[in-house]
Scaffold this active site. Structure first.
Site, PDB file in Angstrom:
ATOM      1  N   ASP A 184       9.234   3.158 -11.081  1.00  0.00           N
ATOM      2  CA  ASP A 184       8.408   3.456  -9.906  1.00  0.00           C
ATOM      3  C   ASP A 184       6.987   3.769 -10.370  1.00  0.00           C
ATOM      4  O   ASP A 184       6.782   4.134 -11.530  1.00  0.00           O
ATOM      5  CB  ASP A 184       8.984   4.649  -9.119  1.00  0.00           C
ATOM      6  CG  ASP A 184       8.476   4.683  -7.674  1.00  0.00           C
ATOM      7  OD1 ASP A 184       7.838   3.697  -7.229  1.00  0.00           O
ATOM      8  OD2 ASP A 184       8.718   5.691  -6.981  1.00  0.00           O
ATOM      9  N   GLU A 185       6.027   3.620  -9.489  1.00  0.00           N
ATOM     10  CA  GLU A 185       4.607   3.894  -9.777  1.00  0.00           C
ATOM     11  C   GLU A 185       4.146   3.118 -11.006  1.00  0.00           C
ATOM     12  O   GLU A 185       3.453   3.641 -11.874  1.00  0.00           O
ATOM     13  CB  GLU A 185       4.394   5.408 -10.014  1.00  0.00           C
ATOM     14  CG  GLU A 185       4.863   6.303  -8.907  1.00  0.00           C
ATOM     15  CD  GLU A 185       4.014   6.214  -7.639  1.00  0.00           C
ATOM     16  OE1 GLU A 185       2.972   5.558  -7.661  1.00  0.00           O
ATOM     17  OE2 GLU A 185       4.439   6.784  -6.630  1.00  0.00           O
ATOM     18  N   PRO A 238       0.824  -1.212   0.000  1.00  0.00           N
ATOM     19  CA  PRO A 238       0.000   0.000   0.000  1.00  0.00           C
ATOM     20  C   PRO A 238       0.861   1.267   0.000  1.00  0.00           C
ATOM     21  O   PRO A 238       2.090   1.182   0.070  1.00  0.00           O
ATOM     22  CB  PRO A 238      -0.758  -0.122   1.325  1.00  0.00           C
ATOM     23  CG  PRO A 238       0.225  -0.809   2.219  1.00  0.00           C
ATOM     24  CD  PRO A 238       0.944  -1.800   1.340  1.00  0.00           C
ATOM     25  N   GLN A 242       2.013   0.954 -11.467  1.00  0.00           N
ATOM     26  CA  GLN A 242       0.562   0.732 -11.625  1.00  0.00           C
ATOM     27  C   GLN A 242      -0.062   1.714 -12.600  1.00  0.00           C
ATOM     28  O   GLN A 242      -1.130   1.464 -13.137  1.00  0.00           O
ATOM     29  CB  GLN A 242      -0.146   0.821 -10.256  1.00  0.00           C
ATOM     30  CG  GLN A 242      -0.309   2.230  -9.669  1.00  0.00           C
ATOM     31  CD  GLN A 242       0.916   2.743  -8.933  1.00  0.00           C
ATOM     32  OE1 GLN A 242       1.878   2.007  -8.752  1.00  0.00           O
ATOM     33  NE2 GLN A 242       0.884   3.996  -8.496  1.00  0.00           N
TER      34      GLN A 242
HETATM   35  P1  ADP Z   1       5.671   4.193  -0.783  1.00  0.00           P
HETATM   36  O1  ADP Z   1       6.448   4.457  -2.034  1.00  0.00           O
HETATM   37  O2  ADP Z   1       5.382   2.740  -0.544  1.00  0.00           O
HETATM   38  O3  ADP Z   1       4.407   5.019  -0.716  1.00  0.00           O
HETATM   39  P2  ADP Z   1       7.825   5.558   0.567  1.00  0.00           P
HETATM   40  O4  ADP Z   1       9.044   4.740   0.345  1.00  0.00           O
HETATM   41  O5  ADP Z   1       7.644   6.779  -0.292  1.00  0.00           O
HETATM   42  O6  ADP Z   1       6.531   4.612   0.483  1.00  0.00           O
HETATM   43  O7  ADP Z   1       7.750   6.078   2.054  1.00  0.00           O
HETATM   44  C1  ADP Z   1       7.856   5.228   3.176  1.00  0.00           C
HETATM   45  C2  ADP Z   1       7.961   6.113   4.403  1.00  0.00           C
HETATM   46  O8  ADP Z   1       6.699   6.745   4.662  1.00  0.00           O
HETATM   47  C3  ADP Z   1       8.240   5.403   5.708  1.00  0.00           C
HETATM   48  O9  ADP Z   1       9.623   5.099   5.881  1.00  0.00           O
HETATM   49  C4  ADP Z   1       7.775   6.432   6.742  1.00  0.00           C
HETATM   50  O10 ADP Z   1       8.792   7.366   6.996  1.00  0.00           O
HETATM   51  C5  ADP Z   1       6.666   7.171   6.013  1.00  0.00           C
HETATM   52  N1  ADP Z   1       5.305   6.891   6.497  1.00  0.00           N
HETATM   53  C6  ADP Z   1       4.307   7.809   6.534  1.00  0.00           C
HETATM   54  N2  ADP Z   1       3.163   7.243   6.944  1.00  0.00           N
HETATM   55  C7  ADP Z   1       3.407   5.943   7.200  1.00  0.00           C
HETATM   56  C8  ADP Z   1       2.613   4.821   7.625  1.00  0.00           C
HETATM   57  N3  ADP Z   1       1.307   4.952   7.901  1.00  0.00           N
HETATM   58  N4  ADP Z   1       3.201   3.619   7.729  1.00  0.00           N
HETATM   59  C9  ADP Z   1       4.523   3.485   7.478  1.00  0.00           C
HETATM   60  N5  ADP Z   1       5.330   4.492   7.066  1.00  0.00           N
HETATM   61  C10 ADP Z   1       4.785   5.721   6.921  1.00  0.00           C
HETATM   62  P1  TMP Z   2       2.971   5.745  -3.460  1.00  0.00           P
HETATM   63  O1  TMP Z   2       2.590   4.303  -3.469  1.00  0.00           O
HETATM   64  O2  TMP Z   2       4.387   5.986  -3.868  1.00  0.00           O
HETATM   65  O3  TMP Z   2       2.638   6.407  -2.180  1.00  0.00           O
HETATM   66  O4  TMP Z   2       2.147   6.479  -4.608  1.00  0.00           O
HETATM   67  C1  TMP Z   2       0.888   6.055  -5.015  1.00  0.00           C
HETATM   68  C2  TMP Z   2       0.265   7.043  -5.976  1.00  0.00           C
HETATM   69  O5  TMP Z   2      -0.910   6.448  -6.532  1.00  0.00           O
HETATM   70  C3  TMP Z   2      -0.190   8.359  -5.355  1.00  0.00           C
HETATM   71  O6  TMP Z   2       0.025   9.422  -6.280  1.00  0.00           O
HETATM   72  C4  TMP Z   2      -1.699   8.198  -5.189  1.00  0.00           C
HETATM   73  C5  TMP Z   2      -2.039   7.306  -6.342  1.00  0.00           C
HETATM   74  N1  TMP Z   2      -3.199   6.434  -6.164  1.00  0.00           N
HETATM   75  C6  TMP Z   2      -4.184   6.381  -7.158  1.00  0.00           C
HETATM   76  O7  TMP Z   2      -4.098   7.075  -8.161  1.00  0.00           O
HETATM   77  N2  TMP Z   2      -5.254   5.550  -6.996  1.00  0.00           N
HETATM   78  C7  TMP Z   2      -5.382   4.724  -5.917  1.00  0.00           C
HETATM   79  O8  TMP Z   2      -6.367   3.974  -5.857  1.00  0.00           O
HETATM   80  C8  TMP Z   2      -4.345   4.762  -4.895  1.00  0.00           C
HETATM   81  C9  TMP Z   2      -4.441   3.882  -3.693  1.00  0.00           C
HETATM   82  C10 TMP Z   2      -3.286   5.636  -5.064  1.00  0.00           C
HETATM   83 MG    MG Z   3       6.315   5.589  -3.752  1.00  0.00          MG
END
Ligand code: ADP
Ligand code: TMP
Ligand code: MG
Length: 191
Positions: free
Chosen positions: A87-88, A14, A90
């Site tokens: 990255d991203e 997630p 999806q």
């Molecule tokens: P993703 O790409 O999966 O969205 P990122 O690598 O950009 O994640 O970011 C991960 C970081 O987000 C964690 O190391 C932490 O610092 C931060 N973070 C913010 N909210 C949360 C959460 N609810 N659970 C875990 N980490 C979180």
């Molecule tokens: P993240 O996984 O690096 O946090 O980024 C996810 C990106 O995907 C963020 O821009 C929000 C977007 N998103 C959607 O467009 N649709 C979705 O259903 C979800 C869960 C995220």
């Molecule tokens: Mg990310």
């Protein structure tokens, strides 16, 4: 120090589970191993002020090439590249599946990060197929913002309320509209 074997690695989970951090960690290590690294991302991801880098929620960054379609990527792969990151993923079109396979078949290490599930809790785009063809899948967890349990889902919030099931799948954003939640606290109204 050239690779002899190509492969596909998928990092999923997630929002906030650390996909981008883990991708960046693997890319830095590949650079330490003197690999030639290229990273691609969908141009629609303009969060954290830049389309020319991938950025984690915690602030780590890595240079990246923004593209609109998977077709654009092929022309941009340099002949000496040995490691390709996405990255991203999806957000990419289905062509990314053949491209990832082609790159791995040609000896390149392909590292993919992306959301496995949409805010509705359903498989996101081409992720299931990529997970199926990958040699290695890492499913990471975040922390549920309601109870502190492990979170495997992304809750979309509109004005603080759970987004409706029929809302658009793609909306780029971060903490202003998404939080990590466990199964019990993930809410998707359908009525
Ligand atoms: P993703 O790409 O999966 O969205 P990122 O690598 O950009 O994640 O970011 C991960 C970081 O987000 C964690 O190391 C932490 O610092 C931060 N973070 C913010 N909210 C949360 C959460 N609810 N659970 C875990 N980490 C979180
Ligand atoms: P993240 O996984 O690096 O946090 O980024 C996810 C990106 O995907 C963020 O821009 C929000 C977007 N998103 C959607 O467009 N649709 C979705 O259903 C979800 C869960 C995220
Ligand atoms: Mg990310």
């Amino acid at each position: 120090m050239k690779h002899t074997k190509g492969s596909i690695e998928v990092i999923c989970g997630p929002m906030y589970c650390g996909k981008t951090e883990e991708l960046i960690r693997r890319l830095f290590r590949a650079k330490l191993a003197k690999q030639n690294v290229q990273v691609f991302k969908p141009v629609i991801d303009d969060r954290y002020g830049g389309i020319f880098k991938i950025s984690s929620h915690s602030g780590s960054e890595f240079e990246a090439i923004p593209v609109k379609t998977s077709d654009e990527i092929k022309a941009k792969i340099e002949p000496n590249t040995t490691v390709v990151g996405f990255d991203e993923v999806q957000f990419f079109d289905e062509g990314i599946l053949d491209l990832a396979t082609e790159l791995a078949d040609s000896g390149i290490r392909v590292i993919i990060a992306g959301l496995d599930l949409t805010f509705t809790g359903e498989p996101f785009g081409v992720m299931p197929q990529l997970m199926a063809v990958a040699e290695e899948v890492s499913k990471l967890s975040a922390i549920c913002m309601v109870c502190g349990d492990l979170a495997y889902r992304s809750q979309r919030l509109v004005n603080g309320k759970p987004a409706h099931y029929n809302d658009p799948i793609i909306i780029v954003g971060a903490s202003e509209m998404y939080e990590a939640r466990c199964r019990n606290h993930h809410i998707v109204p359908k009525d």
